[in-house]
Every structure is written in C-alpha cells, then in structure tokens.
Design a protein around this motif. Structure first.
Motif, PDB file in Angstrom:
ATOM      1  N   ALA A 182       0.839  -1.202   0.000  1.00  8.98           N
ATOM      2  CA  ALA A 182       0.000   0.000   0.000  1.00  8.98           C
ATOM      3  C   ALA A 182       0.874   1.251   0.000  1.00  8.98           C
ATOM      4  O   ALA A 182       1.849   1.349   0.748  1.00  8.98           O
ATOM      5  CB  ALA A 182      -0.910  -0.005   1.217  1.00  8.98           C
ATOM      6  N   GLY A 183       0.538   2.188  -0.879  1.00  8.44           N
ATOM      7  CA  GLY A 183       1.286   3.434  -0.964  1.00  8.44           C
ATOM      8  C   GLY A 183       2.494   3.370  -1.872  1.00  8.44           C
ATOM      9  O   GLY A 183       3.154   4.389  -2.100  1.00  8.44           O
ATOM     10  N   LYS A 235       6.915  10.050  -7.341  1.00 11.37           N
ATOM     11  CA  LYS A 235       7.871   9.076  -6.813  1.00 11.37           C
ATOM     12  C   LYS A 235       7.590   7.707  -7.437  1.00 11.37           C
ATOM     13  O   LYS A 235       6.457   7.406  -7.823  1.00 11.37           O
ATOM     14  CB  LYS A 235       7.774   8.970  -5.291  1.00 11.37           C
ATOM     15  CG  LYS A 235       6.500   8.314  -4.784  1.00 11.37           C
ATOM     16  CD  LYS A 235       6.503   8.193  -3.273  1.00 11.37           C
ATOM     17  CE  LYS A 235       5.286   7.434  -2.755  1.00 11.37           C
ATOM     18  NZ  LYS A 235       5.329   6.008  -3.021  1.00 11.37           N
ATOM     19  N   ILE A 236       8.627   6.924  -7.550  1.00 12.25           N
ATOM     20  CA  ILE A 236       8.512   5.533  -7.989  1.00 12.25           C
ATOM     21  C   ILE A 236       9.246   4.682  -6.960  1.00 12.25           C
ATOM     22  O   ILE A 236      10.430   4.902  -6.692  1.00 12.25           O
ATOM     23  CB  ILE A 236       9.099   5.331  -9.406  1.00 12.25           C
ATOM     24  CG1 ILE A 236       8.292   6.130 -10.433  1.00 12.25           C
ATOM     25  CG2 ILE A 236       9.120   3.846  -9.780  1.00 12.25           C
ATOM     26  CD1 ILE A 236       8.906   6.171 -11.818  1.00 12.25           C
ATOM     27  N   ASP A 237       8.535   3.740  -6.373  1.00 12.97           N
ATOM     28  CA  ASP A 237       9.134   2.893  -5.335  1.00 12.97           C
ATOM     29  C   ASP A 237       9.839   1.677  -5.918  1.00 12.97           C
ATOM     30  O   ASP A 237      10.795   1.166  -5.325  1.00 12.97           O
ATOM     31  CB  ASP A 237       8.045   2.397  -4.364  1.00 12.97           C
ATOM     32  CG  ASP A 237       7.312   3.537  -3.688  1.00 12.97           C
ATOM     33  OD1 ASP A 237       7.613   3.812  -2.514  1.00 12.97           O
ATOM     34  OD2 ASP A 237       6.432   4.159  -4.324  1.00 12.97           O
ATOM     35  N   ALA A 287      -0.291  -5.733  -7.294  1.00 11.53           N
ATOM     36  CA  ALA A 287      -1.571  -5.021  -7.234  1.00 11.53           C
ATOM     37  C   ALA A 287      -2.463  -5.613  -6.150  1.00 11.53           C
ATOM     38  O   ALA A 287      -3.136  -4.876  -5.417  1.00 11.53           O
ATOM     39  CB  ALA A 287      -2.264  -5.091  -8.595  1.00 11.53           C
ATOM     40  N   ALA A 288      -2.470  -6.946  -6.034  1.00 14.42           N
ATOM     41  CA  ALA A 288      -3.291  -7.605  -5.023  1.00 14.42           C
ATOM     42  C   ALA A 288      -2.856  -7.234  -3.610  1.00 14.42           C
ATOM     43  O   ALA A 288      -3.656  -7.290  -2.668  1.00 14.42           O
ATOM     44  CB  ALA A 288      -3.234  -9.119  -5.211  1.00 14.42           C
ATOM     45  N   HIS A 289      -1.576  -6.854  -3.454  1.00 10.67           N
ATOM     46  CA  HIS A 289      -1.064  -6.454  -2.141  1.00 10.67           C
ATOM     47  C   HIS A 289      -1.056  -4.942  -1.955  1.00 10.67           C
ATOM     48  O   HIS A 289      -0.389  -4.422  -1.063  1.00 10.67           O
ATOM     49  CB  HIS A 289       0.338  -7.035  -1.926  1.00 10.67           C
ATOM     50  CG  HIS A 289       0.322  -8.504  -1.605  1.00 10.67           C
ATOM     51  ND1 HIS A 289       0.208  -9.473  -2.571  1.00 10.67           N
ATOM     52  CD2 HIS A 289       0.379  -9.164  -0.411  1.00 10.67           C
ATOM     53  CE1 HIS A 289       0.216 -10.677  -2.003  1.00 10.67           C
ATOM     54  NE2 HIS A 289       0.306 -10.512  -0.700  1.00 10.67           N
ATOM     55  N   VAL A 306      13.150   8.021  -2.310  1.00 11.29           N
ATOM     56  CA  VAL A 306      12.111   7.169  -1.720  1.00 11.29           C
ATOM     57  C   VAL A 306      12.762   6.088  -0.864  1.00 11.29           C
ATOM     58  O   VAL A 306      13.526   5.262  -1.371  1.00 11.29           O
ATOM     59  CB  VAL A 306      11.254   6.508  -2.821  1.00 11.29           C
ATOM     60  CG1 VAL A 306      10.153   5.664  -2.195  1.00 11.29           C
ATOM     61  CG2 VAL A 306      10.664   7.559  -3.746  1.00 11.29           C
ATOM     62  N   ALA A 307      12.461   6.089   0.412  1.00 11.31           N
ATOM     63  CA  ALA A 307      13.019   5.080   1.317  1.00 11.31           C
ATOM     64  C   ALA A 307      12.587   3.688   0.870  1.00 11.31           C
ATOM     65  O   ALA A 307      11.406   3.444   0.613  1.00 11.31           O
ATOM     66  CB  ALA A 307      12.552   5.345   2.745  1.00 11.31           C
ATOM     67  N   GLY A 308      13.554   2.792   0.749  1.00 14.10           N
ATOM     68  CA  GLY A 308      13.238   1.402   0.416  1.00 14.10           C
ATOM     69  C   GLY A 308      12.949   1.141  -1.049  1.00 14.10           C
ATOM     70  O   GLY A 308      12.465   0.064  -1.400  1.00 14.10           O
TER      71      GLY A 308
END
Length: 305
Positions: free
Chosen positions: A15-16, A95-97, A37-39, A142-144
C-alpha cells in the motif's frame, strides 16, 4: 514463509507504493504485476502493445477488485519511445518505489532496433539501462525503493560482452547474443548497486525465473521451440512460480543491494526463490565499468549517481 518456501503470501503490504513493470502484459511480468496489485501497490504496466496492456490490466482488476492498475506505452527497441515513456511516467508520478526491468526477447533472428542495436542487447539491456537512468532520480528520494532487473541462467551460456562487436555485425549467434544481454543485465545491476551505495537507500537487485513456461521462446528456431515446449511441460514451472524470485527481490525486507534471486530447486530450474550466485564473469568490476561507460555512450543517458 514455512520451511524456506517463500510464496506470494509472503509479499508484505505494498500500500502506498508505485511499481513500474516492463513487459507486464504476459508471463512472469504479468504475474508479478498481479501479485503487487493484489497487495495494494499502484502498478504501471509498461508495455509495447497498448491493447494487450489494457487486457492485462482488466484481468488484474478482475482478480484483485479495487486494484490500481494503469498502462504506459513503452517500446524498448526505440530510445525515443523510452524517453517519451520516462517523460510521461515522471509527469504522472512524483515518486517511484519499484522499477522491475522484466521485458525481454530471446533467441531472435538477426535484426536491429530502431537505433541500430542488435535486437536482444538493445531490448534486454540498453532499453532498460536508458529507462532506469531516466527514472532513477524519482526513486532515490524514496526510502526502500528498488530496481529489480530480470536476468537468466543463460548469462552462463556462451556468454561474454563482445566489446569488439557488441552489435554482432561480424557474425551472429542467437544464443550467444541472448547470453550477452542477460550477462549485461547482471553487470548493470552490480555496477549500479556500487554507485548507489552510501548515497541513497535505493538498491539494485537481480532475479531469474528458472525454467518458466512462458512465451519467451516464441522467437527460437523450431527445434528449440520444441525443446522449450517439452521442457515447460515436464520440467519447467508456471509463470506464477517463475515470478516469485522477482517478487522476493522486489519486496522481501531482508533483501540487500547487489543480491541475485532464483529458484531453489535442482539447477535453479524450478522451486521456491532463494539467494543464488551468478557467474564469476558477471562480478568482474572492470568489465562492469566498461559496459556502463559504453551503455551511456550508446544511449546518451547518464545516471544521477
């Protein structure tokens, strides 16, 4: 995770998080996109064919009601398309994680990209190199955040970086060219991790799917396609299982930069994902730096690290 069997249920909440996945309309890319997506991730399917991408997005939404899935046109065989896609992604996402460099072609007949690169090297390595360089500043704050690049066991097969003939103009081997591109994926990952270290929490990780029953062998000669079919039927594993190393590299909190994940079964052909080792050649730092410099020169893309 039970008995070392890391599965899709071990993916933590996404999420996020925003995840961009290349080649996500089919095979392991689709399965990775579906699971993320499911998570709870906002997933961008970066694909060459928009109709197929929209169909994939619909299937993901049907499997995971409420999923946030969008489609971005991206043709890795054209640097203009890569630049356009990166510009649109940057405009749409502060941002892109997660960037998963998954798309690829295998054992294609001799042909070139729009920019004159040998097709497998141009698509599998140079296209992803350029895309990553153009998006990386959206990730470094972005952290992580993670860049996951999908390689293959083929990085060991007749594989070397042919610096004297990167585009195979003096002769051509489908298998050799594919091996070169997959070796390049690993060298890119390791060199990028070295450059990221100490400057950001963003990490670069690699994965491979083992022997997964996907459409990747469709460009191979008929005898190889027959072998691939038999392999997929009796030895290989499903795309959903083949996607697990990518998913683990992308989401497991214990993953470290510069690691490589693949199936844990015999010869890394199938099984649940674990930390695996790549060839000694892939860890040659001098060759990694040389490939990086050549890739910057060929693509015209420089990195913020």
């Amino acid at each position: 995770m039970t008995d070392g069997k890391w599965t899709e249920t071990d993916v933590p909440s996404q999420a996020g998080r925003t995840a961009v996945i290349t080649g996500a309309n089919t095979g392991i890319g689709f399965e990775a996109a579906r699971a993320l997506a499911a998570h709870g991730a906002s997933v961008v399917l970066a694909v060459r064919n928009l109709d197929k991408g929209k169909d994939a997005a619909s299937r993901i939404s049907a499997a995971a009601p409420g999923a946030d899935v969008t489609v971005q046109r991206l043709d890795l065989t054209s640097l203009n398309s890569v630049r356009d896609a990166a510009q649109e992604l940057r405009a749409n996402h502060d941002k892109i994680d997660l960037l998963i460099n998954n798309a690829g072609v295998m054992n294609t007949p001799k042909s070139v990209t729009a920019d004159g690169f040998e097709l497998q090297f141009g698509t599998n390595h140079l296209g992803h190199f350029a895309l990553t360089g153009l998006l990386l500043d959206r990730m470094m704050a972005v952290a992580g955040s993670r860049v996951v690049t999908v390689s293959s066991s083929a990085h060991r097969i007749r594989a070397q970086i042919h610096f004297d003939d990167l585009q195979w103009e003096r002769g051509y081997s489908r298998i050799g060219a594919y091996g070169q591109s997959k070796l390049a994926n690993l060298m890119f990952t390791y060199e990028m991790q070295r450059r990221l270290e100490g400057k950001t929490s963003t990490i670069a990780v690699a994965a491979h799917p083992g022997g997964s029953n996907t459409e990747l062998a469709r460009n191979s000669p008929a005898p190889l396609r027959a072998v691939s079919w038999l392999f997929g039927r009796f030895i290989g594993q499903s795309p959903a299982m083949g996607a697990l190393p990518t998913l683990r590299a992308a989401t497991d909190p214990g993953v470290l930069g510069g690691q490589y994940y693949g199936p844990g079964g015999i010869q890394e052909l199938r099984g649940y994902p674990k930390l695996v080792q790549s060839s000694a050649q892939s860890h040659n730092a001098e060759l990694q730096r040389r490939l990086w410099a050549v890739s910057e020169e060929l693509t015209g893309v420089t990195f913020p690290v």
